[in-house]
Write a protein that holds these residues in place. Structure first.
Motif, PDB file in Angstrom:
ATOM      1  N   VAL A 111      41.439  16.107  94.097  1.00  0.00           N
ATOM      2  CA  VAL A 111      42.688  16.866  94.233  1.00  0.00           C
ATOM      3  C   VAL A 111      42.556  18.212  93.522  1.00  0.00           C
ATOM      4  O   VAL A 111      41.755  18.370  92.605  1.00  0.00           O
ATOM      5  CB  VAL A 111      43.903  16.087  93.666  1.00  0.00           C
ATOM      6  N   ASN A 112      43.356  19.164  93.965  1.00  0.00           N
ATOM      7  CA  ASN A 112      43.368  20.479  93.331  1.00  0.00           C
ATOM      8  C   ASN A 112      44.502  20.527  92.317  1.00  0.00           C
ATOM      9  O   ASN A 112      45.671  20.515  92.697  1.00  0.00           O
ATOM     10  CB  ASN A 112      43.559  21.583  94.373  1.00  0.00           C
ATOM     11  N   LEU A 113      44.133  20.561  91.052  1.00  0.00           N
ATOM     12  CA  LEU A 113      45.132  20.623  89.995  1.00  0.00           C
ATOM     13  C   LEU A 113      45.193  22.024  89.429  1.00  0.00           C
ATOM     14  O   LEU A 113      44.170  22.690  89.274  1.00  0.00           O
ATOM     15  CB  LEU A 113      44.779  19.658  88.857  1.00  0.00           C
ATOM     16  N   SER A 114      46.394  22.451  89.106  1.00  0.00           N
ATOM     17  CA  SER A 114      46.575  23.741  88.448  1.00  0.00           C
ATOM     18  C   SER A 114      46.320  23.553  86.958  1.00  0.00           C
ATOM     19  O   SER A 114      46.823  22.619  86.336  1.00  0.00           O
ATOM     20  CB  SER A 114      47.999  24.244  88.677  1.00  0.00           C
ATOM     21  N   THR A 115      45.538  24.448  86.367  1.00  0.00           N
ATOM     22  CA  THR A 115      45.215  24.337  84.944  1.00  0.00           C
ATOM     23  C   THR A 115      46.133  25.190  84.073  1.00  0.00           C
ATOM     24  O   THR A 115      45.924  25.271  82.867  1.00  0.00           O
ATOM     25  CB  THR A 115      43.755  24.747  84.693  1.00  0.00           C
ATOM     26  N   GLU A 116      47.144  25.792  84.675  1.00  0.00           N
ATOM     27  CA  GLU A 116      48.029  26.700  83.933  1.00  0.00           C
ATOM     28  C   GLU A 116      48.749  26.011  82.774  1.00  0.00           C
ATOM     29  O   GLU A 116      48.894  26.595  81.707  1.00  0.00           O
ATOM     30  CB  GLU A 116      49.066  27.311  84.873  1.00  0.00           C
ATOM     31  N   LYS A 117      49.195  24.791  82.966  1.00  0.00           N
ATOM     32  CA  LYS A 117      49.977  24.084  81.948  1.00  0.00           C
ATOM     33  C   LYS A 117      49.115  23.247  81.003  1.00  0.00           C
ATOM     34  O   LYS A 117      49.623  22.671  80.063  1.00  0.00           O
ATOM     35  CB  LYS A 117      51.004  23.166  82.617  1.00  0.00           C
ATOM     36  N   MET A 118      47.803  23.192  81.255  1.00  0.00           N
ATOM     37  CA  MET A 118      46.923  22.327  80.471  1.00  0.00           C
ATOM     38  C   MET A 118      46.573  22.940  79.125  1.00  0.00           C
ATOM     39  O   MET A 118      46.446  24.151  78.995  1.00  0.00           O
ATOM     40  CB  MET A 118      45.625  22.059  81.231  1.00  0.00           C
ATOM     41  N   THR A 119      46.383  22.056  78.148  1.00  0.00           N
ATOM     42  CA  THR A 119      45.891  22.499  76.846  1.00  0.00           C
ATOM     43  C   THR A 119      44.409  22.842  76.990  1.00  0.00           C
ATOM     44  O   THR A 119      43.771  22.496  77.979  1.00  0.00           O
ATOM     45  CB  THR A 119      46.047  21.385  75.790  1.00  0.00           C
ATOM     46  N   GLU A 120      43.858  23.513  76.007  1.00  0.00           N
ATOM     47  CA  GLU A 120      42.447  23.898  76.059  1.00  0.00           C
ATOM     48  C   GLU A 120      41.533  22.668  76.141  1.00  0.00           C
ATOM     49  O   GLU A 120      40.547  22.672  76.864  1.00  0.00           O
ATOM     50  CB  GLU A 120      42.074  24.758  74.847  1.00  0.00           C
ATOM     51  N   LYS A 121      41.879  21.605  75.396  1.00  0.00           N
ATOM     52  CA  LYS A 121      41.060  20.385  75.432  1.00  0.00           C
ATOM     53  C   LYS A 121      41.069  19.772  76.828  1.00  0.00           C
ATOM     54  O   LYS A 121      40.037  19.350  77.335  1.00  0.00           O
ATOM     55  CB  LYS A 121      41.574  19.363  74.417  1.00  0.00           C
ATOM     56  N   SER A 122      42.237  19.729  77.448  1.00  0.00           N
ATOM     57  CA  SER A 122      42.338  19.162  78.792  1.00  0.00           C
ATOM     58  C   SER A 122      41.602  20.026  79.808  1.00  0.00           C
ATOM     59  O   SER A 122      40.935  19.508  80.703  1.00  0.00           O
ATOM     60  CB  SER A 122      43.804  19.010  79.202  1.00  0.00           C
ATOM     61  N   LYS A 123      41.713  21.349  79.670  1.00  0.00           N
ATOM     62  CA  LYS A 123      40.994  22.249  80.581  1.00  0.00           C
ATOM     63  C   LYS A 123      39.489  22.039  80.466  1.00  0.00           C
ATOM     64  O   LYS A 123      38.781  22.015  81.476  1.00  0.00           O
ATOM     65  CB  LYS A 123      41.313  23.712  80.259  1.00  0.00           C
ATOM     66  N   LYS A 124      39.018  21.885  79.234  1.00  0.00           N
ATOM     67  CA  LYS A 124      37.583  21.696  79.015  1.00  0.00           C
ATOM     68  C   LYS A 124      37.112  20.385  79.647  1.00  0.00           C
ATOM     69  O   LYS A 124      36.103  20.356  80.356  1.00  0.00           O
ATOM     70  CB  LYS A 124      37.279  21.710  77.524  1.00  0.00           C
ATOM     71  N   LEU A 125      37.839  19.300  79.401  1.00  0.00           N
ATOM     72  CA  LEU A 125      37.477  18.003  79.976  1.00  0.00           C
ATOM     73  C   LEU A 125      37.550  18.043  81.499  1.00  0.00           C
ATOM     74  O   LEU A 125      36.658  17.555  82.184  1.00  0.00           O
ATOM     75  CB  LEU A 125      38.392  16.902  79.432  1.00  0.00           C
ATOM     76  N   PHE A 126      38.580  18.673  82.031  1.00  0.00           N
ATOM     77  CA  PHE A 126      38.741  18.786  83.474  1.00  0.00           C
ATOM     78  C   PHE A 126      37.573  19.549  84.094  1.00  0.00           C
ATOM     79  O   PHE A 126      37.005  19.128  85.095  1.00  0.00           O
ATOM     80  CB  PHE A 126      40.068  19.469  83.798  1.00  0.00           C
ATOM     81  N   SER A 127      37.183  20.648  83.475  1.00  0.00           N
ATOM     82  CA  SER A 127      36.062  21.422  84.019  1.00  0.00           C
ATOM     83  C   SER A 127      34.754  20.647  83.905  1.00  0.00           C
ATOM     84  O   SER A 127      33.893  20.734  84.783  1.00  0.00           O
ATOM     85  CB  SER A 127      35.951  22.787  83.343  1.00  0.00           C
ATOM     86  N   GLU A 128      34.587  19.856  82.834  1.00  0.00           N
ATOM     87  CA  GLU A 128      33.385  19.032  82.697  1.00  0.00           C
ATOM     88  C   GLU A 128      33.335  17.971  83.797  1.00  0.00           C
ATOM     89  O   GLU A 128      32.286  17.732  84.393  1.00  0.00           O
ATOM     90  CB  GLU A 128      33.348  18.351  81.331  1.00  0.00           C
ATOM     91  N   LEU A 129      34.473  17.346  84.066  1.00  0.00           N
ATOM     92  CA  LEU A 129      34.516  16.321  85.113  1.00  0.00           C
ATOM     93  C   LEU A 129      34.288  16.941  86.485  1.00  0.00           C
ATOM     94  O   LEU A 129      33.596  16.369  87.316  1.00  0.00           O
ATOM     95  CB  LEU A 129      35.853  15.575  85.073  1.00  0.00           C
ATOM     96  N   LYS A 130      34.854  18.109  86.741  1.00  0.00           N
ATOM     97  CA  LYS A 130      34.631  18.801  88.004  1.00  0.00           C
ATOM     98  C   LYS A 130      33.179  19.269  88.097  1.00  0.00           C
ATOM     99  O   LYS A 130      32.599  19.267  89.167  1.00  0.00           O
ATOM    100  CB  LYS A 130      35.560  20.009  88.145  1.00  0.00           C
ATOM    101  N   GLY A 131      32.590  19.650  86.959  1.00  0.00           N
ATOM    102  CA  GLY A 131      31.195  20.084  86.922  1.00  0.00           C
ATOM    103  C   GLY A 131      30.255  18.963  87.285  1.00  0.00           C
ATOM    104  O   GLY A 131      29.221  19.185  87.917  1.00  0.00           O
ATOM    105  N   GLU A 132      30.581  17.736  86.899  1.00  0.00           N
ATOM    106  CA  GLU A 132      29.775  16.578  87.268  1.00  0.00           C
ATOM    107  C   GLU A 132      29.756  16.425  88.774  1.00  0.00           C
ATOM    108  O   GLU A 132      28.746  16.073  89.356  1.00  0.00           O
ATOM    109  CB  GLU A 132      30.323  15.299  86.628  1.00  0.00           C
ATOM    110  N   GLN A 133      30.874  16.746  89.426  1.00  0.00           N
ATOM    111  CA  GLN A 133      30.943  16.647  90.886  1.00  0.00           C
ATOM    112  C   GLN A 133      29.985  17.656  91.507  1.00  0.00           C
ATOM    113  O   GLN A 133      29.278  17.344  92.442  1.00  0.00           O
ATOM    114  CB  GLN A 133      32.364  16.909  91.377  1.00  0.00           C
ATOM    115  N   ALA A 134      29.955  18.864  90.965  1.00  0.00           N
ATOM    116  CA  ALA A 134      29.061  19.880  91.510  1.00  0.00           C
ATOM    117  C   ALA A 134      27.611  19.454  91.344  1.00  0.00           C
ATOM    118  O   ALA A 134      26.787  19.652  92.230  1.00  0.00           O
ATOM    119  CB  ALA A 134      29.315  21.216  90.821  1.00  0.00           C
TER     120      ALA A 134
END
Length: 97
Positions: free
Chosen positions: A64-87
């Motif tokens: 899914v496409n989630l907006s990162t605007e409301k996320m804390t820095e820790k959540s953004k980092k974890l989200f990008s790491e999880l998305k990076g695993e997909q790549a």
């Protein structure tokens, strides 16, 4: 990936800080989860073990496409790491002829 309740909690925080609602319900899901995109509700089978829940929620995050605007820095980092695993998973090794 660590299969701990704390890791699941961190992933759940990503959903809490997004427009999607994550719920654990009983149901007959072929994959263990379902996404109702029109209402932005994600339903995960509550009878899955911890490992199954984590795998399902991570798989959903990648799809899914989630907006990162409301996320804390820790959540953004974890989200990008999880998305990076997909790549990384999608990368293919070039073949030589």
């Amino acid at each position: 990936m660590k299969y701990t309740p704390q890791f699941l909690s961190k992933i759940e925080d990503i959903f809490a800080e997004s427009d999607y609602i994550l719920r654990y319900e009983k149901g007959n899901f072929k994959t263990g989860w379902c996404v109702l995109k029109e209402t932005k509700i994600v339903v995960v089978n509550k009878f899955l073990p911890l490992e199954g829940r984590i795998n399902s929620v991570v798989e959903i995050l990648k799809s899914v496409n989630l907006s990162t605007e409301k996320m804390t820095e820790k959540s953004k980092k974890l989200f990008s790491e999880l998305k990076g695993e997909q790549a990384k998973d999608k990368e293919t090794i070039p073949t030589t002829s």
